[in-house]
Scaffold this active site. Structure first.
Site, PDB file in Angstrom:
ATOM      1  N   ASP A 180      -1.308  -2.011  12.544  1.00 20.05           N
ATOM      2  CA  ASP A 180      -2.419  -1.099  12.234  1.00 20.05           C
ATOM      3  C   ASP A 180      -3.725  -1.911  12.249  1.00 20.05           C
ATOM      4  OD1 ASP A 180      -4.248   0.663  11.134  1.00 20.05           O
ATOM      5  OD2 ASP A 180      -3.335   0.724   9.162  1.00 20.05           O
ATOM      6  N   LYS A 210      -4.812   5.347  15.525  1.00 20.71           N
ATOM      7  CA  LYS A 210      -5.793   6.094  14.729  1.00 20.71           C
ATOM      8  C   LYS A 210      -7.047   6.192  15.587  1.00 20.71           C
ATOM      9  CE  LYS A 210      -4.683   4.195  10.128  1.00 20.71           C
ATOM     10  NZ  LYS A 210      -4.957   2.990   9.308  1.00 20.71           N
ATOM     11  N   LYS A 269       2.156   9.987  10.884  1.00 21.63           N
ATOM     12  CA  LYS A 269       1.974   9.550   9.496  1.00 21.63           C
ATOM     13  C   LYS A 269       0.715  10.221   8.967  1.00 21.63           C
ATOM     14  CE  LYS A 269       0.179   5.443   7.895  1.00 21.63           C
ATOM     15  NZ  LYS A 269       0.086   4.057   7.409  1.00 21.63           N
ATOM     16  N   GLU A 311       4.853  -1.947   8.585  1.00 22.88           N
ATOM     17  CA  GLU A 311       3.492  -1.894   9.139  1.00 22.88           C
ATOM     18  C   GLU A 311       2.638  -2.975   8.478  1.00 22.88           C
ATOM     19  OE1 GLU A 311       1.715   2.006   8.744  1.00 22.88           O
ATOM     20  OE2 GLU A 311      -0.306   1.175   8.783  1.00 22.88           O
ATOM     21  N   GLU A 324      -3.562   9.560  -0.843  1.00 23.34           N
ATOM     22  CA  GLU A 324      -2.856  10.293   0.216  1.00 23.34           C
ATOM     23  C   GLU A 324      -1.776  11.195  -0.349  1.00 23.34           C
ATOM     24  OE1 GLU A 324      -1.520   7.842   3.411  1.00 23.34           O
ATOM     25  OE2 GLU A 324      -3.481   6.947   3.670  1.00 23.34           O
ATOM     26  N   ARG A 328      -5.928   9.151   8.231  1.00 23.20           N
ATOM     27  CA  ARG A 328      -6.587   8.146   7.388  1.00 23.20           C
ATOM     28  C   ARG A 328      -6.441   8.551   5.927  1.00 23.20           C
ATOM     29  NH1 ARG A 328      -9.221   4.094  10.420  1.00 23.20           N
ATOM     30  NH2 ARG A 328      -8.661   3.052   8.479  1.00 23.20           N
ATOM     31  N   SER A 329      -6.767   7.627   5.049  1.00 27.86           N
ATOM     32  CA  SER A 329      -6.651   7.963   3.622  1.00 27.86           C
ATOM     33  C   SER A 329      -7.711   8.974   3.204  1.00 27.86           C
ATOM     34  CB  SER A 329      -6.712   6.696   2.775  1.00 27.86           C
ATOM     35  OG  SER A 329      -7.806   5.897   3.136  1.00 27.86           O
ATOM     36  N   GLN A 334       0.795  -1.237   0.000  1.00 28.75           N
ATOM     37  CA  GLN A 334       0.000   0.000   0.000  1.00 28.75           C
ATOM     38  C   GLN A 334       0.825   1.284   0.000  1.00 28.75           C
ATOM     39  OE1 GLN A 334      -3.714   0.174   2.465  1.00 28.75           O
ATOM     40  NE2 GLN A 334      -2.564   1.723   3.558  1.00 28.75           N
ATOM     41  N   ASP A 389       4.110   0.402   4.559  1.00 30.70           N
ATOM     42  CA  ASP A 389       2.825  -0.121   5.032  1.00 30.70           C
ATOM     43  C   ASP A 389       2.395  -1.180   4.021  1.00 30.70           C
ATOM     44  OD1 ASP A 389       0.379  -0.783   5.983  1.00 30.70           O
ATOM     45  OD2 ASP A 389      -0.512   1.222   5.864  1.00 30.70           O
TER      46      ASP A 389
END
Ligand code: 2PG
Ligand code: MG
Length: 425
Positions: free
Chosen positions: A314, A339, A390, A287, A210, A368-369, A167, A247
């Protein structure tokens, strides 16, 4: 403590043009604050549940009118004119009012918006910067460092239409001593990567969810190789000045006990593949190298790479105290990705943070995205002493809002960046 006078919900749009929720909360005496909540795409199965309208004729069912109405309606009606002694009491009230284990009735999106707006209104009331109030909410000392940015360079997986399985490849300015320097370093690497993507793949600098670049990499290794090359092209020493974090988001290509990354890999082969990445590229953090339900394999991953890189959970942990306890007991990870919207209130996220710290883990506070222009995440990462933050790439204003706020906090406080955590705990 002042009483709550008013709470209003509003359906707004996030950085992907999808609905999300904003809460505005007013205390008697006029302190007033608003909070906007983000939304993920590569969500963990154990996350608290956002409330979506499900009306296919509007935003493909993703509308958040009901969540907004729950704020202006039931939550307002029950909370207004009441005084809550602290954040924990307000969050407990929200959790009890909802009454479901995953916050699906009122919506985790509505609940988080209320939780953060409440905190912010009290920061206004106390005339404190939000990060200072947030440190108090979590019973933490005044912050003494700023979080080190880990910044998305290349995107794949669910953030870029799946052109490559993994990702995100992120840039970690490990030698930078300030946010200001860190951002300048990463901007140079990003510009070099954009040039490289054009030359190598004919791919113009169009960006993924992102803000990351997303050429059609033929393999994860090509993605890592290009990221390392971009560091050199920008004039930095890979692994000394600037390192990489990955990630993998492996839950999203895990099926029937196998990882479909290009070949179909057993968990043992997947761990071997990640080990080979660490041998070849300057990677300091992995991650979600494995899937969220592959509990048996996580301790093996940690044994294999934990001395060299952070083993960051995550989807595995979803900022959920129960899952973190299990992972600590199993020695499944060495770091928490925090998060707040995965769990739904500040108080529960503070519990998650405390558990990770008690285990000696490192903590990365993450966006978050699907994000908004709200910048509370920067204050949270500072106030809660995050080692890393991040936020996504160094592009698009929903990302830059957080970096700009970090620059502001840096100018105000003069605090140094947190060092890169020791691995091999
Ligand atoms: C992640 C996040 C942010 P999403 O997987 O870490 O990059 O993505 O918000 O889509 O879950
Ligand atoms: Mg992730």
């Amino acid at each position: 403590m002042p009483t709550i006078e008013e709470i209003e919900g509003l359906e707004i749009l996030d950085s992907r043009g999808r609905p999300t929720v904003q809460a505005t909360l007013t205390l008697t005496g006029a302190a007033r604050a608003r909070a906007q909540v983000p939304s993920g795409a590569s969500t963990g199965g154990a996350e608290a549940r956002e409330l979506r309208d499900g009306d296919p004729s509007r935003y493909n069912g993703l509308g958040c009118r009901r969540a907004a109405e729950n704020l202006s309606g039931e939550i307002r009606a029950t909370a207004a004119t009441r005084s809550f002694p602290d954040q924990a009491a307000f969050d407990r009230f929200l959790i009890d009012l909802d009454g479901t284990p995953d916050k699906r009735r009122l919506g985790a999106n509505a609940i988080l918006a209320a939780s953060i707006a409440f905190a912010r209104a009290h920061a206004v009331e106390r005339n404190l910067p939000f990060y200072r109030h947030l440190a108090d909410v979590a019973a933490l000392p005044r912050p003494s460092t700023l979080p080190r940015p880990t910044i998305n360079l290349f995107s794949g997986g669910k953030h870029a239409g799946g052109q490559v399985a993994i990702q995100d490849v992120l840039v970690v300015p490990i030698r930078a001593t300030s946010t200001d320097e860190a951002l300048a370093v990463v901007a140079a690497v990003y510009a070099a990567a954009a040039d490289l993507s054009l030359r190598r793949y004919g791919s113009r600098a169009l960006v993924a969810d992102e803000g990351g670049l997303a050429p059609a990499f033929p393999s994860p290794e090509a993605m890592l190789d290009d990221a390392t090359t971009a560091i050199s092209l920008a004039g930095f020493a890979p692994g000394e000045d600037v390192a990489l974090a990955v990630d993998v988001a492996a839950s999203h290509f895990y099926e029937h006990g196998r990882y479909r990354i290009d070949d179909t890999l057993t968990p043992t082969a997947m761990i071997g593949r990640i080990g080979a990445w660490l041998d070849s590229y300057p990677i300091v953090s992995i991650e979600d190298g494995l899937a969220e339900e592959d509990w048996a394999s996580w301790p093996l991953l940690r044994q294999r790479i934990g001395q060299r890189a952070l083993v960051l959970g995550d989807d595995l942990l979803t900022t959920n105290p129960d899952r973190i306890r299990r992972a600590v007991a199993a020695e499944a990870a060495t770091a928490l990705l925090l998060k707040v919207n995965q769990i739904g209130t500040l108080t529960e996220a503070a519990t998650a943070l405390g558990l990770a710290r008690s285990a000696g883990w490192s903590v990365t506070v993450s966006a978050r995205s699907g994000e908004t222009e709200d910048d509370w995440l920067a204050d949270l990462a500072v106030g809660w002493g995050g080692d890393q933050i991040k936020v996504g790439s160094i592009a698009r204003s929903e990302r830059l809002a957080k970096y700009n706020r970090l620059l502001e906090i840096e100018a105000e406080t003069g605090l140094p960046l947190a060092g890169w955590p020791r691995t091999g705990r």
